[in-house]
Enzyme design. Structure first.
Site, PDB file in Angstrom:
ATOM      1  N   THR A 188      78.827 -16.058  18.122  1.00 47.54           N
ATOM      2  CA  THR A 188      78.486 -14.650  18.383  1.00 47.54           C
ATOM      3  C   THR A 188      77.583 -14.619  19.612  1.00 47.54           C
ATOM      4  O   THR A 188      76.931 -15.623  19.936  1.00 47.54           O
ATOM      5  CB  THR A 188      77.723 -14.056  17.188  1.00 47.54           C
ATOM      6  N   GLU A 334      83.399 -12.071  14.509  1.00 46.74           N
ATOM      7  CA  GLU A 334      83.587 -12.474  13.109  1.00 46.74           C
ATOM      8  C   GLU A 334      84.935 -12.021  12.559  1.00 46.74           C
ATOM      9  O   GLU A 334      85.357 -12.436  11.487  1.00 46.74           O
ATOM     10  CB  GLU A 334      82.482 -11.859  12.236  1.00 46.74           C
ATOM     11  N   LYS A 439      65.587   6.720  14.167  1.00 43.48           N
ATOM     12  CA  LYS A 439      65.105   7.429  12.979  1.00 43.48           C
ATOM     13  C   LYS A 439      63.956   8.329  13.392  1.00 43.48           C
ATOM     14  O   LYS A 439      62.833   7.882  13.560  1.00 43.48           O
ATOM     15  CB  LYS A 439      64.684   6.429  11.908  1.00 43.48           C
ATOM     16  N   TRP A 444      68.437  11.034  11.283  1.00 45.37           N
ATOM     17  CA  TRP A 444      68.996   9.982  12.121  1.00 45.37           C
ATOM     18  C   TRP A 444      69.622  10.589  13.380  1.00 45.37           C
ATOM     19  O   TRP A 444      70.346  11.584  13.302  1.00 45.37           O
ATOM     20  CB  TRP A 444      70.078   9.214  11.356  1.00 45.37           C
TER      21      TRP A 444
HETATM   22  P1  AMP Z   1      81.015  -8.998  19.542  1.00 39.69           P
HETATM   23  O1  AMP Z   1      81.368  -9.827  18.407  1.00 39.69           O
HETATM   24  O2  AMP Z   1      80.010  -9.627  20.452  1.00 39.69           O
HETATM   25  O3  AMP Z   1      82.168  -8.476  20.291  1.00 39.69           O
HETATM   26  O4  AMP Z   1      80.236  -7.716  18.951  1.00 39.69           O
HETATM   27  C1  AMP Z   1      80.769  -6.933  17.931  1.00 39.69           C
HETATM   28  C2  AMP Z   1      80.049  -5.612  17.860  1.00 39.69           C
HETATM   29  O5  AMP Z   1      80.344  -4.839  19.024  1.00 39.69           O
HETATM   30  C3  AMP Z   1      80.493  -4.727  16.719  1.00 39.69           C
HETATM   31  O6  AMP Z   1      79.873  -5.063  15.491  1.00 39.69           O
HETATM   32  C4  AMP Z   1      80.083  -3.352  17.223  1.00 39.69           C
HETATM   33  O7  AMP Z   1      78.713  -3.102  17.019  1.00 39.69           O
HETATM   34  C5  AMP Z   1      80.330  -3.448  18.712  1.00 39.69           C
HETATM   35  N1  AMP Z   1      81.623  -2.837  19.041  1.00 39.69           N
HETATM   36  C6  AMP Z   1      82.784  -3.451  19.277  1.00 39.69           C
HETATM   37  N2  AMP Z   1      83.741  -2.539  19.583  1.00 39.69           N
HETATM   38  C7  AMP Z   1      83.163  -1.311  19.513  1.00 39.69           C
HETATM   39  C8  AMP Z   1      83.616   0.024  19.698  1.00 39.69           C
HETATM   40  N3  AMP Z   1      84.853   0.306  20.055  1.00 39.69           N
HETATM   41  N4  AMP Z   1      82.721   1.017  19.511  1.00 39.69           N
HETATM   42  C9  AMP Z   1      81.448   0.768  19.174  1.00 39.69           C
HETATM   43  N5  AMP Z   1      80.959  -0.471  19.001  1.00 39.69           N
HETATM   44  C10 AMP Z   1      81.796  -1.509  19.165  1.00 39.69           C
END
Ligand code: AMP
Length: 544
Positions: A188, A334, A439, A444
């Site tokens: 990650t 993930e 918050k 929110w």
């Molecule tokens: P990563 O694994 O680094 O790509 O991060 C995943 C996170 O990116 C997710 O849990 C979301 O918080 C954010 N994310 C991915 N796609 C979107 C989307 N289309 N809109 C909003 N947040 C997103």
């Protein structure tokens, strides 16, 4: 009753063999300083077998980790296919992580062989003395003698990728593996603490690739020419490498040429039909295309945007001004990463369709989801109730590699840390990351709603909103704004504009005009850095 079906494992070697024979004429095109470099899938299939023999000669005979420190290019695709197919584990290193994080993940994964693009060899050489498990470095391209010497320090063997392959036979028999064997791993991007390892299986990669090809996914098919901008080290390039081999789509790989101008050139020269990238890339490309109407993008049908919330104004501008449909998608490392894609329900058009397209999208068939409220109760799919999204499915991780993180799992469900609503027909609308929700006095505020509204302002280039401490309300929004070049903008104008789009009490009192919103290693707005700059008094804040 037992079924009479054959029990055939879903393996990457199957994707490799199928794609490189049945779709032998499809291509991988790599961009270089001198234009495109091409190879057919048929040629690549032969290289994959040579590569497998080469890696065996370096002692890769089991589940050793073979890492990559590379851009998106032909050789990276060969490794994506070959390393898992031969039974080893591919670990694509995120070249943009901080050095300490890179050292941590390479040692944690116990990478033994690392394949490095020549253009990245010098920075990689600086990390090497700290990488305790690396025995072999394979360089893709030519490097100066001093860099080669630095790579070879401490008795490591250095090889040239093409020379290594040229010495090998084209005969190789892929082993029959259990489909649940590890195929690859990805860490990650770790905004807090150390990055965590996610280990994919042959089965999870295979099923995920099929989802990408479904019409409710990206609908990848033969004849498509996909511009793979999203890096192969960011959540498997969202499934495009394996999906393209399965469908027979051609992949156009930008290598290190990720700026708007070369991307526009690639689209026109290679007649790209689709692609995938984070919103910041599409934002830059939009501006370039607006300024260069002569660029021919008529081949481009549909692209995916994901990784962070896409401002609706960006999607609409692409469609209205350039006839390119932008599909919003949501996922996570993930989750391999695909969770949802915003293909609207059949038969809808105009604003009705947009109301679905602006969400994160509809759940993929194999992704189960539930919303959990603050008290742990499961909430309704009514488009109203807000909760944390939890997911389960065959391409969703059930743990992290050698890293207990019980907080992230809830009775077999992965806690996404994303907060939002689900409609009865399975469309997800995220209001925020749990940790980014503001918050304010018991209510929110969605930072994403404020950002989307602000980025709809014609003079705003980028807007990022974070919660900052407030004596009266506990927390209030702070908006960091990047104004488009050559434009002038006042806080008063922004407040008035925003008051037309969100509830008045949500309009921020704190504003900072900045040159650029800081980005993470995968191109997302880095809110942690904005919060820190504010806390350290480094942001020039205007009250409004
Ligand atoms: P990563 O694994 O680094 O790509 O991060 C995943 C996170 O990116 C997710 O849990 C979301 O918080 C954010 N994310 C991915 N796609 C979107 C989307 N289309 N809109 C909003 N947040 C997103």
């Amino acid at each position: 009753m037992q079924s009479s079906m054959q029990d055939v494992p879903l393996l990457i070697s199957q994707i490799l063999e199928y794609g490189t024979t049945v779709h032998a004429a499809s291509e991988v095109v790599t961009w270089t300083a001198d234009g495109p470099r091409r190879s057919t899938y048929g040629e690549m299939g032969r290289d994959c077998k040579r590569l497998a023999n080469a890696l065996r000669s370096l002692g890769v005979d089991g589940d050793q980790r073979v890492a990559t420190f590379m851009w998106n290019n032909e050789e990276h695709l060969e490794l994506y296919l070959t390393v898992p197919a031969m039974g080893a584990v591919l670990h694509a290193l995120n070249i943009r992580l901080f050095p300490e994080q890179l050292i941590y993940v390479a040692n944690h994964a116990q990478d033994e062989v690392v394949v490095v693009d020549s253009s990245l060899a010098a920075p990689f050489a600086k990390l090497l003395p700290h990488l305790t498990s690396v025995r072999h470095v394979v360089v893709n391209g030519a490097v100066p003698d001093d860099v080669r010497a630095a790579l070879a320090a401490d008795g490591r063997e250095v090889h040239d990728y093409r020379e290594l392959l040229d010495a090998q036979s084209e005969e190789f028999t892929w082993p029959q593996l259990d489909e649940t064997t590890a195929s690859s791993m990805c860490y990650t991007s770790g905004t807090t603490g150390n990055p965590k390892g996610v280990v994919y299986s042959h089965r999870s990669n295979y099923l995920h690739a099929m989802q990408l090809c479904m019409p409710s996914g990206l609908g990848v098919r033969q004849g498509d020419r996909l511009l793979a901008v999203v890096p192969m080290f960011h959540a498997n390039a969202w499934g495009m490498p394996y999906g393209s081999l399965l469908a027979g789509a051609t992949l156009v790989m930008p290598d290190r040429f990720l700026q708007a101008e070369p991307l526009a050139t690639m689209i026109a020269a290679e007649h790209c039909t689709g692609g995938a990238a984070v919103p910041t890339i599409w934002t830059d490309l939009l501006r370039h295309l607006d300024e260069h109407p002569e660029v021919d993008t008529t081949s481009m049908r549909e692209v995916i945007v994901g990784g962070s919330a896409c401002p609706p104004s960006l999607m609409r501008a692409f469609e209205e001004r350039h006839d390119i449909r932008v599909l919003h998608a949501w996922g996570m490392t993930e989750m391999s990463p695909l969770g949802t894609i915003a293909v609207p329900p059949a038969g809808l058009a105009g604003e009705q369709a947009w109301s679905y397209r602006e969400t994160q999208g509809r759940l993929s068939a194999l992704v189960q989801a539930r919303l959990v409220g603050p008290d742990g109760s499961v909430m309704a799919w009514d488009g109203e109730a807000v909760g944390e999204l939890e997911v389960k499915g065959p391409w969703i991780t059930g743990s992290y590699y050698l890293d207990d993180d019980p907080e992230k799992f809830d009775s077999g469900w992965l806690r996404t840390g994303d907060v939002g609503t689900l409609t009865p027909d399975g469309f997800l609308r995220l209001t925020d990351r749990a940790k980014d929700v503001i918050k304010s006095g018991g209510e929110w505020i969605s930072s994403v709603d404020l950002e989307n509204a602000l980025m709809g302002h014609p003079k705003v280039k980028e807007a990022s909103v974070v919660g900052v401490p407030d004596d009266r309300w506990g927390e209030r929004p702070l908006a960091a704004i990047v104004v488009l070049e050559g434009q002038e903008l006042t806080v008063e104008e922004l407040r008035t504009y925003l008051a037309d789009h969100v509830a008045k009490w949500q309009v921020p009192e704190r504003w900072a005009f900045v040159d650029e919103v800081p980005k993470t290693s995968v191109g997302k707005f880095d809110k942690k850095v904005i919060r820190r700059s504010y806390a350290e008094g480094k942001l020039e804040v205007t009250a409004g």
